[in-house]
Motif scaffolding. Structure first.
Motif, short mmCIF file in Angstrom:
data_model
loop_
_atom_site.label_atom_id
_atom_site.label_comp_id
_atom_site.label_asym_id
_atom_site.label_seq_id
_atom_site.Cartn_x
_atom_site.Cartn_y
_atom_site.Cartn_z
N LEU A 137 0.83 -1.21 0.00
CA LEU A 137 0.00 0.00 0.00
C LEU A 137 0.86 1.26 0.00
O LEU A 137 0.56 2.24 -0.69
N LEU A 156 -6.06 4.99 -6.24
CA LEU A 156 -5.90 3.93 -5.25
C LEU A 156 -7.29 3.42 -4.86
O LEU A 156 -8.23 4.20 -4.72
N LEU A 157 -7.40 2.11 -4.69
CA LEU A 157 -8.67 1.49 -4.37
C LEU A 157 -8.63 0.83 -2.99
O LEU A 157 -7.59 0.31 -2.58
N THR A 158 -9.75 0.85 -2.32
CA THR A 158 -9.89 0.09 -1.09
C THR A 158 -10.21 -1.37 -1.43
O THR A 158 -10.50 -1.70 -2.58
N ARG A 159 -10.20 -2.22 -0.42
CA ARG A 159 -10.55 -3.63 -0.65
C ARG A 159 -11.98 -3.75 -1.15
O ARG A 159 -12.27 -4.58 -2.03
N GLN A 161 -13.66 -1.60 -2.93
CA GLN A 161 -13.71 -1.18 -4.34
C GLN A 161 -13.13 -2.25 -5.26
O GLN A 161 -13.64 -2.48 -6.36
N VAL A 162 -12.07 -2.92 -4.80
CA VAL A 162 -11.50 -4.03 -5.57
C VAL A 162 -12.52 -5.14 -5.72
O VAL A 162 -12.71 -5.69 -6.81
N THR A 171 -11.42 -12.00 -1.58
CA THR A 171 -11.12 -10.85 -0.72
C THR A 171 -11.44 -11.13 0.74
O THR A 171 -11.50 -10.22 1.55
N GLY A 181 -6.01 -3.59 -0.88
CA GLY A 181 -6.34 -2.49 -1.77
C GLY A 181 -5.68 -2.72 -3.11
O GLY A 181 -5.24 -3.82 -3.43
#
Length: 425
Positions: A137, A156-159, A161-162, A171, A181
């Motif tokens: 990260l 950048l993506l959060t978990r 969003q992934v 996940t 992320g």
């Protein structure tokens, strides 16, 4: 005769009729490019009929008006790395020099179907690079900031969003490789590899370029310290300038010309599953695992892995690396375990010590080279052709290619993208 037998017979007959009709129509299609025989002499000869060689020939004609050009291919057009990759296009690089180069290429890709009047099936479905640790990260935060400073899109993506972008990913909290992320580039995606080769070949041929297949270059003709042509399996062909664009076989051709390149050739493997319904709408990479996946337009899961880290020219790769790539992919996508593999292949990539290309002059007068793209050759086809055509036509390096000269290995001004660009595919 039973109804089932009659039905099966009718289906077979219908299929046979359909195939015969398709074959007869195919025979009436006009060739996409002229299959030429070499003339005694040209202004420029390009050695290598892959994406970079064809793009170079096209831009020589299109941008610089040079049409007395020949592309000499040992096998068939697009039969090397251009037809042996995972079709990913992106520009998420760390250093400014690389970012400018690859983003210019992506911008050319974005308009290439219109420019060539040939559908390359560009799909900007986006790309996500997974973070599995706090260190990942942190690195991705610096990486995203560098991309933005270089004028390249990055987020950048959060978990969560992934998970929304790729629901098939594991996940969960007990995943073998926890997903914390990701870094994403929305403009990245895939393009059809053979369509890129065919489009450039068609465009170059229409402008007057000779495309010569099954023509192996066996040596270089030198006079008074300058390269004046090539010796081929179809005889000698002379030229004012000669450009090498042969990817994994660049060092072989350089040796024939009498100099050594800082290039090592490795096999890079990939494989596809049987087609399934749409379930992965983006490209997913994991630098930590060394695996990446996307879904083709036909529904196949395209899976890639790391290099076979021993020098090789074998276009098959080793089973152990293939096994590791599959294991890593299944750890990310457990549901893929039910998919049968359809086929596997390897391309031969030209890896340079700093994982950056070489575009420009060689120690021999009138001999130029475009190589060292390593695992990033497909995404760089447009910019590789554009900048290589510029130096061949004008004798001056294109501004985008100035940092990527061969003499940087004497000056020490390297551009080390091995770590900066994540998994370098």
């Amino acid at each position: 005769m039973s109804w089932k037998h009659l039905r099966d017979t009718k289906q077979k007959y219908s299929l046979l009729t359909l195939l015969q009709g398709a074959a007869s129509r195919h025979r009436e299609w006009a060739p996409a490019w002229r299959d030429a025989q070499p003339k005694p002499a040209y202004d420029v000869i390009i050695v290598g009929g892959g994406g970079h060689g064809l793009a170079t020939a096209y831009y020589l004609a299109k941008n610089h008006g040079l049409t007395n050009v020949a592309v000499l291919e040992r096998g068939w057009i697009g039969g090397g790395n251009t037809g042996r990759n995972t079709t990913i296009v992106r520009s998420n690089y760390l250093y400014p020099e690389s970012a400018r180069l690859y983003d210019f290429s992506l911008k050319l890709y974005e308009n290439l179907s219109q420019a060539l009047n040939f559908n390359i099936m560009l799909s900007q479905r986006g790309l996500i690079v997974l973070a599995h640790s706090r260190h990942d990260l942190e690195s991705m935060s610096r990486w995203a900031n560098a991309m933005r400073m270089n004028g390249v899109d990055a987020d950048l993506l959060t978990r969560e969003q992934v998970k929304h972008l790729a629901p098939a990913l594991d996940t969960s909290s007990h995943a073998r490789y926890p997903i914390l992320g990701a870094l994403t580039q929305a403009r990245a995606g895939t393009a059809r590899h053979d369509a890129v080769a065919w489009g450039y070949a068609r465009g170059a041929s229409a402008l007057g370029v000779d495309i010569v297949q099954n023509c192996e270059v066996r040596g270089f003709i030198e006079e008074a310290g300058a390269t004046v042509g090539v010796d081929t399996s179809l005889g000698q062909v002379r030229a004012g300038k000669v450009g090498i664009a042969a990817a994994g076989h660049s060092s072989v051709l350089a040796k024939l010309a009498g100099f050594k390149l800082p290039v090592t050739s490795y096999a890079l493997q990939a494989m596809v599953s049987e087609p399934v319904k749409p379930m992965l709408n983006t490209v997913v990479m994991s630098a930590a695992i060394g695996s990446y996946a996307s879904q083709s337009d036909k529904g196949e899961m395209v899976i890639g892995g790391p290099l076979d880290l021993f020098p090789s020219y074998a276009q098959r790769g080793s089973f152990s690396v293939m096994q590791d790539a599959i294991a890593g992919t299944l750890a990310l996508f457990p549901s893929f375990s039910r998919l049968p593999l359809l086929r596997q292949w390897a391309g031969i990539v030209d890896v340079v010590r700093d994982s950056s290309p070489i575009i420009g002059r060689t120690p021999l007068k009138n001999l130029y080279i475009n190589c060292g793209w390593g695992t990033g050759g497909f995404k760089a086809i447009p910019v590789g052709g554009w900048t290589f055509a510029h130096v061949l036509a004008t004798g001056r390096d294109h501004e985008l290619a100035e940092p990527f000269q061969l003499d940087r290995f004497n000056t020490g001004r390297l551009i080390d993208e091995a770590a900066g660009s994540g998994i370098a595919h």
